[in-house]
Design an enzyme around this catalytic site. Structure first.
Site, PDB file in Angstrom:
ATOM      1  N   HIS A 213      37.135  39.511  41.941  1.00 44.27           N
ATOM      2  CA  HIS A 213      37.866  40.700  41.501  1.00 44.27           C
ATOM      3  C   HIS A 213      37.734  41.909  42.418  1.00 44.27           C
ATOM      4  O   HIS A 213      38.444  42.893  42.244  1.00 44.27           O
ATOM      5  CB  HIS A 213      37.434  41.109  40.085  1.00 44.27           C
ATOM      6  CG  HIS A 213      36.131  41.846  40.057  1.00 44.27           C
ATOM      7  ND1 HIS A 213      34.933  41.205  40.051  1.00 44.27           N
ATOM      8  CD2 HIS A 213      35.854  43.178  40.076  1.00 44.27           C
ATOM      9  CE1 HIS A 213      33.962  42.102  40.042  1.00 44.27           C
ATOM     10  NE2 HIS A 213      34.484  43.302  40.066  1.00 44.27           N
TER      11      HIS A 213
HETATM   12  C1  UD1 Z   1      35.465  47.731  37.795  1.00 47.38           C
HETATM   13  C2  UD1 Z   1      34.274  48.372  38.517  1.00 47.38           C
HETATM   14  C3  UD1 Z   1      33.369  47.289  39.087  1.00 47.38           C
HETATM   15  C4  UD1 Z   1      33.033  46.209  38.060  1.00 47.38           C
HETATM   16  C5  UD1 Z   1      34.335  45.668  37.464  1.00 47.38           C
HETATM   17  C6  UD1 Z   1      34.092  44.582  36.451  1.00 47.38           C
HETATM   18  C7  UD1 Z   1      34.858  50.544  39.541  1.00 47.38           C
HETATM   19  C8  UD1 Z   1      35.140  51.259  40.810  1.00 47.38           C
HETATM   20  N1  UD1 Z   1      34.721  49.205  39.635  1.00 47.38           N
HETATM   21  O1  UD1 Z   1      36.301  47.129  38.748  1.00 47.38           O
HETATM   22  O2  UD1 Z   1      32.163  47.892  39.520  1.00 47.38           O
HETATM   23  O3  UD1 Z   1      32.324  45.150  38.681  1.00 47.38           O
HETATM   24  O4  UD1 Z   1      35.031  46.764  36.857  1.00 47.38           O
HETATM   25  O5  UD1 Z   1      35.276  44.066  35.925  1.00 47.38           O
HETATM   26  O6  UD1 Z   1      34.762  51.161  38.506  1.00 47.38           O
HETATM   27  N2  UD1 Z   1      43.042  45.995  34.720  1.00 47.38           N
HETATM   28  C9  UD1 Z   1      43.784  45.534  33.654  1.00 47.38           C
HETATM   29  N3  UD1 Z   1      43.197  45.474  32.426  1.00 47.38           N
HETATM   30  C10 UD1 Z   1      41.914  45.875  32.208  1.00 47.38           C
HETATM   31  C11 UD1 Z   1      41.177  46.369  33.308  1.00 47.38           C
HETATM   32  C12 UD1 Z   1      41.757  46.415  34.554  1.00 47.38           C
HETATM   33  O7  UD1 Z   1      44.935  45.148  33.803  1.00 47.38           O
HETATM   34  O8  UD1 Z   1      41.424  45.800  31.075  1.00 47.38           O
HETATM   35  C13 UD1 Z   1      43.663  46.022  36.069  1.00 47.38           C
HETATM   36  C14 UD1 Z   1      44.437  47.244  36.373  1.00 47.38           C
HETATM   37  O9  UD1 Z   1      45.552  46.849  37.115  1.00 47.38           O
HETATM   38  C15 UD1 Z   1      43.516  48.040  37.267  1.00 47.38           C
HETATM   39  C16 UD1 Z   1      42.746  46.965  37.976  1.00 47.38           C
HETATM   40  O10 UD1 Z   1      42.637  45.903  37.029  1.00 47.38           O
HETATM   41  O11 UD1 Z   1      44.203  48.884  38.112  1.00 47.38           O
HETATM   42  C17 UD1 Z   1      41.395  47.367  38.450  1.00 47.38           C
HETATM   43  O12 UD1 Z   1      40.637  47.918  37.390  1.00 47.38           O
HETATM   44  P1  UD1 Z   1      39.558  49.085  37.705  1.00 47.38           P
HETATM   45  O13 UD1 Z   1      39.051  49.624  36.437  1.00 47.38           O
HETATM   46  O14 UD1 Z   1      40.128  50.020  38.692  1.00 47.38           O
HETATM   47  O15 UD1 Z   1      38.397  48.348  38.489  1.00 47.38           O
HETATM   48  P2  UD1 Z   1      37.846  46.864  38.415  1.00 47.38           P
HETATM   49  O16 UD1 Z   1      38.372  46.077  39.549  1.00 47.38           O
HETATM   50  O17 UD1 Z   1      37.989  46.284  37.055  1.00 47.38           O
END
Ligand code: UD1
Length: 370
Positions: A213
């Site tokens: 991820h």
């Molecule tokens: C975040 C944390 C990371 C952790 C990870 C676990 C930061 C910078 N990173 O990364 O340390 O290891 O979570 O999962 O905070 N999205 C969805 N649904 C959700 C959540 C996310 O669709 O419930 C998608 C969205 O398109 C979003 C992308 O995933 O833009 C990334 O989510 P984000 O919260 O930015 O960071 P993670 O990659 O999940």
């Protein structure tokens, strides 16, 4: 004592579970939970509260996805109001996400005592947003709750020894508990997950679990395609529990996730007990997750990590975890047998959350800003 936990992303819900249980079991303190809404899909959030028996959030900010600056800024603004309204004795933040940093900055600006759980981890990789989140939070916090001796050494090297204490790793607490529960009906769970192999049980089952991820692995088309193809070329079946970020990027880049002609099967993210069952039934794990590297180590399966470094150096001892930053060696590494090397218990034996509560009690009223 009023303790306010701020969480927002999947790994933080796992760490919250034993803390919530320890505070409630002790009965002497009030625990308020703030969910920022960084992770909002049911499979990334709600099922963790339900499966791990965590109190529902007292406050939900519903911030959702956005760029780093906007996401962090929205949380910062809202959290300040929450802290002013409740004035907890401690704000407790977890790990290294944008939710962690936002809560840390909101707290220190209004002289709110701040404790950081999982303090002192370092990747030394300044391209990772998580590295900045954890360094900044450590330097802001009044109480640094380090999971391991190595993490405490990192804090000491940055002049933070007098605010640090080693409490053990709360992820070991919850993992050991859930693994004990899951072992009692492992075969049925694996069958339900489509992972059971007739006549084969436990670590001999010929499949590997994968999760990918991190932005460095998902956000560049050639790299994501290479990693997925390398997973598909592993000589046993690979089951990838896909984070929404990976699904979104693969779809955007036109990289197939279903009906692949190789050995890769892609499924939705698993609830925590199912993840633990899947790892227990597997012959090994390929991941770029911090938490899963350690969970795989504690469950006694070999891990291959698609990153240039790890914060959990203890997992590298005896080759229980091997780094494959280019993903070029997955075909030979991913399905390797478990090493014979002894592991020890570098992450504690399951009592870290109680030690966290004791450290908060000891530090209450004696922080630098009160
Ligand atoms: C975040 C944390 C990371 C952790 C990870 C676990 C930061 C910078 N990173 O990364 O340390 O290891 O979570 O999962 O905070 N999205 C969805 N649904 C959700 C959540 C996310 O669709 O419930 C998608 C969205 O398109 C979003 C992308 O995933 O833009 C990334 O989510 P984000 O919260 O930015 O960071 P993670 O990659 O999940």
């Amino acid at each position: 004592m009023r303790i306010m936990s701020v969480v927002g992303a999947r790994p933080q819900f796992v760490k919250l579970a034993p803390i919530d249980a320890a505070i409630r079991a002790q009965g002497a303190h009030e625990h308020l939970v703030v969910h920022t809404g960084q992770h909002y899909d049911a499979l990334m959030s709600d099922v963790f509260f339900a499966d791990l028996g965590i109190s529902p959030p007292d406050v939900h900010l519903e911030v959702g996805s956005a760029s780093h600056g906007r996401q962090t800024g929205l949380m910062l603004e809202e959290l300040e109001q929450v802290f002013i309204a409740h004035r907890p004795d401690w704000v407790l933040v977890y790990g290294d996400t944008n939710s962690t940093l936002a809560a840390a900055v909101a707290a220190i600006k209004i002289h709110q005592p701040l404790a950081h759980l999982e303090a002192g981890l370092r990747s030394w990789n300044r391209r990772m947003p998580e590295e900045h989140n954890r360094v900044l939070t450590d330097h802001a916090a009044d109480l640094l709750l380090a999971p391991t001796a190595l993490a405490a050494d990192n804090l000491a090297a940055e002049g933070l020894a007098d605010r640090s204490i080693v409490v053990g790793d709360v992820m070991a607490d919850v993992l050991l508990q859930v693994a004990a529960d899951v072992r009692s009906d492992l075969s049925q769970r694996l069958t339900r997950l489509g992972l059971a192999v007739p006549g084969v049980d436990g670590p001999a089952a010929p499949y590997v679990v994968a999760t990918i991820h991190r932005a460095d692995n998902t956000d560049e088309p050639a790299r994501l395609r290479h990693i997925l193809d390398a997973l598909g070329a592993v000589p046993v079946r690979v089951v990838l529990a896909a984070h929404p970020r990976l699904v979104a990027r693969a779809t955007e880049f036109g990289i197939p996730l279903v009906d692949r002609s190789d050995g890769l099967t892609v499924c939705e993210p698993w609830p925590y007990p199912d993840l633990v069952a899947a790892v227990l039934g597997s012959s090994g794990v390929v991941t770029d997750s911090g938490g899963l590297q350690k969970e795989t180590f504690i469950l006694g399966r070999p891990c291959t990590t698609v990153r240039t470094e790890t914060e959990w150096l203890e997992t590298l001892d005896g080759d229980w975890n091997i780094l494959d930053p280019t993903a070029d060696s997955l075909a030979s590494l991913a399905a390797r047998p478990a090493p014979a090397a002894p592991q020890g218990t570098p992450y504690g034996t399951g009592d870290a959350a109680y030690r966290v509560v004791a450290a908060l009690e000891a530090g209450s009223g004696r922080t630098a800003r009160t």
